[in-house]
Design a protein around this motif. Sequence first.
Motif, PDB file in Angstrom:
ATOM      1  N   HIS A 398       0.923  -1.112   0.238  1.00 45.36           N
ATOM      2  CA  HIS A 398       0.465  -0.400  -0.214  1.00 45.36           C
ATOM      3  C   HIS A 398       0.822   1.204   0.177  1.00 45.36           C
ATOM      4  CE1 HIS A 398      -3.783  -1.873   0.886  1.00 45.36           C
ATOM      5  NE2 HIS A 398      -2.897  -2.560   1.298  1.00 45.36           N
ATOM      6  N   VAL A 399       1.159   1.464  -1.254  1.00 46.68           N
ATOM      7  CA  VAL A 399       1.935   3.328  -1.505  1.00 46.68           C
ATOM      8  C   VAL A 399       0.714   4.267  -1.709  1.00 46.68           C
ATOM      9  CG1 VAL A 399       3.597   3.810  -2.626  1.00 46.68           C
ATOM     10  CG2 VAL A 399       4.030   1.606  -2.519  1.00 46.68           C
ATOM     11  N   TYR A 400       1.310   5.119  -0.813  1.00 50.86           N
ATOM     12  CA  TYR A 400       0.632   6.728  -0.633  1.00 50.86           C
ATOM     13  C   TYR A 400       0.841   7.288  -2.534  1.00 50.86           C
ATOM     14  CZ  TYR A 400      -1.339   5.842   4.139  1.00 50.86           C
ATOM     15  OH  TYR A 400      -1.656   5.774   4.743  1.00 50.86           O
ATOM     16  N   SER A 401       0.241   7.873  -2.874  1.00 52.37           N
ATOM     17  CA  SER A 401       0.739   7.715  -4.681  1.00 52.37           C
ATOM     18  C   SER A 401       0.892   9.564  -4.038  1.00 52.37           C
ATOM     19  CB  SER A 401      -0.111   8.465  -5.369  1.00 52.37           C
ATOM     20  OG  SER A 401       0.505   9.329  -6.545  1.00 52.37           O
ATOM     21  N   PRO A 402       2.118   9.996  -4.599  1.00 48.91           N
ATOM     22  CA  PRO A 402       2.558  11.767  -4.005  1.00 48.91           C
ATOM     23  C   PRO A 402       1.511  12.651  -5.224  1.00 48.91           C
ATOM     24  CG  PRO A 402       4.363  11.014  -5.373  1.00 48.91           C
ATOM     25  CD  PRO A 402       3.358   9.723  -4.798  1.00 48.91           C
ATOM     26  N   VAL A 462       8.683   4.736 -11.024  1.00 45.04           N
ATOM     27  CA  VAL A 462       9.932   3.254 -10.962  1.00 45.04           C
ATOM     28  C   VAL A 462      10.153   2.697  -9.962  1.00 45.04           C
ATOM     29  CG1 VAL A 462      12.264   3.618 -12.191  1.00 45.04           C
ATOM     30  CG2 VAL A 462      10.713   4.911 -13.917  1.00 45.04           C
ATOM     31  N   ALA A 463      10.154   4.612  -8.727  1.00 44.73           N
ATOM     32  CA  ALA A 463      11.134   4.569  -8.002  1.00 44.73           C
ATOM     33  C   ALA A 463      10.384   3.463  -6.613  1.00 44.73           C
ATOM     34  CB  ALA A 463      10.927   5.817  -6.936  1.00 44.73           C
ATOM     35  N   LEU A 468       9.211  -1.401  -3.654  1.00 44.30           N
ATOM     36  CA  LEU A 468       8.147  -3.024  -3.586  1.00 44.30           C
ATOM     37  C   LEU A 468       8.760  -4.387  -3.552  1.00 44.30           C
ATOM     38  CD1 LEU A 468       6.027  -3.978  -3.041  1.00 44.30           C
ATOM     39  CD2 LEU A 468       5.245  -4.146  -5.409  1.00 44.30           C
ATOM     40  N   GLY A 469      10.225  -4.591  -4.332  1.00 43.74           N
ATOM     41  CA  GLY A 469      10.428  -4.976  -4.427  1.00 43.74           C
ATOM     42  C   GLY A 469      11.679  -5.212  -3.426  1.00 43.74           C
ATOM     43  N   ARG A 495       5.866 -17.603  -4.829  1.00 39.61           N
ATOM     44  CA  ARG A 495       5.804 -17.026  -6.322  1.00 39.61           C
ATOM     45  C   ARG A 495       5.091 -16.003  -6.197  1.00 39.61           C
ATOM     46  NH1 ARG A 495       5.945 -22.472  -7.982  1.00 39.61           N
ATOM     47  NH2 ARG A 495       8.145 -23.630  -7.541  1.00 39.61           N
ATOM     48  N   LYS A 496       3.864 -15.359  -5.342  1.00 40.79           N
ATOM     49  CA  LYS A 496       3.031 -14.185  -5.412  1.00 40.79           C
ATOM     50  C   LYS A 496       3.760 -12.972  -5.989  1.00 40.79           C
ATOM     51  CE  LYS A 496      -1.368 -17.447  -5.112  1.00 40.79           C
ATOM     52  NZ  LYS A 496      -2.694 -17.333  -4.122  1.00 40.79           N
ATOM     53  N   LYS A 497       3.425 -12.021  -6.995  1.00 40.55           N
ATOM     54  CA  LYS A 497       4.107 -11.308  -7.120  1.00 40.55           C
ATOM     55  C   LYS A 497       3.055 -10.053  -5.853  1.00 40.55           C
ATOM     56  CE  LYS A 497       7.950 -11.855 -10.005  1.00 40.55           C
ATOM     57  NZ  LYS A 497       8.604 -10.807 -11.191  1.00 40.55           N
ATOM     58  N   PRO A 498       3.578  -9.140  -4.810  1.00 37.54           N
ATOM     59  CA  PRO A 498       2.316  -8.572  -4.099  1.00 37.54           C
ATOM     60  C   PRO A 498       2.564  -7.318  -5.841  1.00 37.54           C
ATOM     61  CG  PRO A 498       4.053  -7.845  -2.887  1.00 37.54           C
ATOM     62  CD  PRO A 498       4.229  -9.368  -4.589  1.00 37.54           C
ATOM     63  N   LYS A 499       1.093  -6.715  -5.680  1.00 38.86           N
ATOM     64  CA  LYS A 499       1.533  -5.091  -6.373  1.00 38.86           C
ATOM     65  C   LYS A 499       0.925  -4.166  -5.709  1.00 38.86           C
ATOM     66  CE  LYS A 499      -0.832  -7.961 -10.633  1.00 38.86           C
ATOM     67  NZ  LYS A 499      -2.198  -7.706 -12.100  1.00 38.86           N
TER      68      LYS A 499
END
Length: 503
Positions: A398-402, A462-463, A468-469, A495-499
Motif C-alpha cells: 500500500h503506497v501513498y501516491s504523491p 519507477v521508484a 516494493l521489490g 511466488r505471487k508478486k504483490p502489486k
Amino acid sequence: MQHSSIHWFRKGLRLHDNPALLAAATNCRRLHPPFILHPSSNRAGINAQRFLLDALRDLDGSLQEMGSRLFVAQGCPEEVFPHLFHAWGTTRLTFEVDTEPSACRRDHGVEVIREVSHTLYDTERVLALNDGKAPLTYKRLQSLLALLGPPEKPAPALTQEHLQGCLTPCQASHDGDYRVPTLEELGQDPAKVGPHLYPGGETAALARLDTLMERTAWVCNFKKPETEPTSLSPSTTVLSPYLKFGCLSVRTFWWRLDEIYQGREHSQPPVSLHGQLLWREFFYTAGASIPNFDRMAGNPVCLQVEWDDNPQHLHAWREGRTGYPFIDAIMTQLRTEGWIHHLARHAVACFLTRGDLWVSWEEGLKVFEELLLDADWSLNTGNWLWLSGSAFFHRYFHVYSPITFGKKTDQDGAYIRKYLPILKDFPTKYIYEPWKAPQAVQERAGCLVGTHYPQPIVEHGVASKRNLGRMKAARAQKDTKREPPAGPSTVKSQRKKPKIEQH
C-alpha cells in the motif's frame, strides 16, 4: 509529619487531574514546583519550544492564582536536584510517571511518590497481564484493557483549599532566578517562528476541549480515516500537542467523550476518538517495553532494512523541495506551523521510506521530532515504524501516491496553492504535476519547473516499483531466518508478486 515537598513538573503541565501534585500538597508545609529545562536534551525546534514556553507561563499564572509559583531551572536534572533538595530542605519528591527510556528516578534519599496520569492505564500493569511483553496488535491491547476495565476517573483539580497551610516561599529574586525564559534566551530567533495557531498551556487546552465537546454530532460521528489531510483548517481535534505536554489530561479527555457517547449512537475504536486515545496507549506500551524502540539496530520488532544513505534526498524532503507539490506542501506546513494531519504524515513518511526515496525512517523521525508540536517520543517512533513497513503494519504494497492521494479530497489543489504560493497560478490540470505543463503554461504561471520549482526528485512509478521489490526481499530474508524451510504450498504462495496499491 509536615513535608517540604517538591512537585517536579515534567510532562503534566496542568493543575487538573494531577494526582502527583495533589500528593505533594498533602501534609505539606512548603511546596516548591520546579520545571527543569534541559535545552540540549531534545531536538525540539522553535515552534515546539514556543509551545512549551507558552505552557510554562500559563502554568505559572495558574499557580500564582493559588498563591504559589513555578520555578524554572535550567540544566541536567541529576545536577540540579541535589542543589534544590539542599536549598529547600526537601523531604518529599512527587512526579508523574514517564515511560520514556530517558526518564529515570532521582530520589537522593527523599520520599518519592510517582503517580500515573500521562496515560489512560498503568503501563506496567498492562505489560504484566501480557507476560511482560508489549502487545503488538491493537486487538491484543484491547483484550488486555478489557480485563482492567475502564480507565480511572481524573483526580480533582488543585484548588486553594488543597494548599491551606502550605506555602511556596518566593524570594525577591524569583523572577531573575526562576522565571520562564524567552525564545532568545534559548538561543532562538523569534523572527523565525511560525504563525501562532495553537498557543500552549492548560488554559488553551481546556478551552479547545470545551469547544470540541460542544460539537456533539461531530464527536459521535468522528471516524479518523474519513477526515481530510488537505483541509485548510484542521479536520481533527489538534489536541495532540496538549496531550504530549500534559496540558490536557488524557483521562479527562476520555471521560468527557464518555459523557457525550452515553445514550447516543457513536463510532467505535479504532476509528473513533476513544479509539485514537487507545492508539496512543498502544504505542506508549510498546515504547515502554521494546528495547531500542526508536532505532532499527537491536530492535526486536523492527524489520532490518538496508536503507540508502542519501543526504541530498533527505534534505530535499525536509525542506519541501522534492518536486512533488503535495509532498512539498505538507512539509512546508509542518515546518511553518508545527502540525499536519495524520494522513499527511502518512503520505510524507511513506514517500521518504518505502514509497519513493528509500531513506531510513530514523532520519524522518528526527525531522518530525524537531518540527512537530506533538512530537511524542512513543507515538512518533511507533508511527514511523508503522509507515515505513518496519513493524506493526505489514501491507507494505500500500503506497501513498504523491500525485493522486491529495486529489481525493482536494481536486483543485487549494492546499498546494496555500503552502506553495510559487505554484498558485498553475491550472488545476497541472497543480499536482507541474512538470507536465507546457512551457507556455509555466511561463504564464510565473514559475518554470527546474528553475523556480524543482523537477521531481525521482520518478514515482519507477521508484515505488523498485522499492516494493526491496521491501519484499527484506521481508523474505526475515522470514527465512525465523521459519523452517517452506513446503510446496508455501513456495507456491511466495511466488505471487504483490502489486503496488496506490492510494
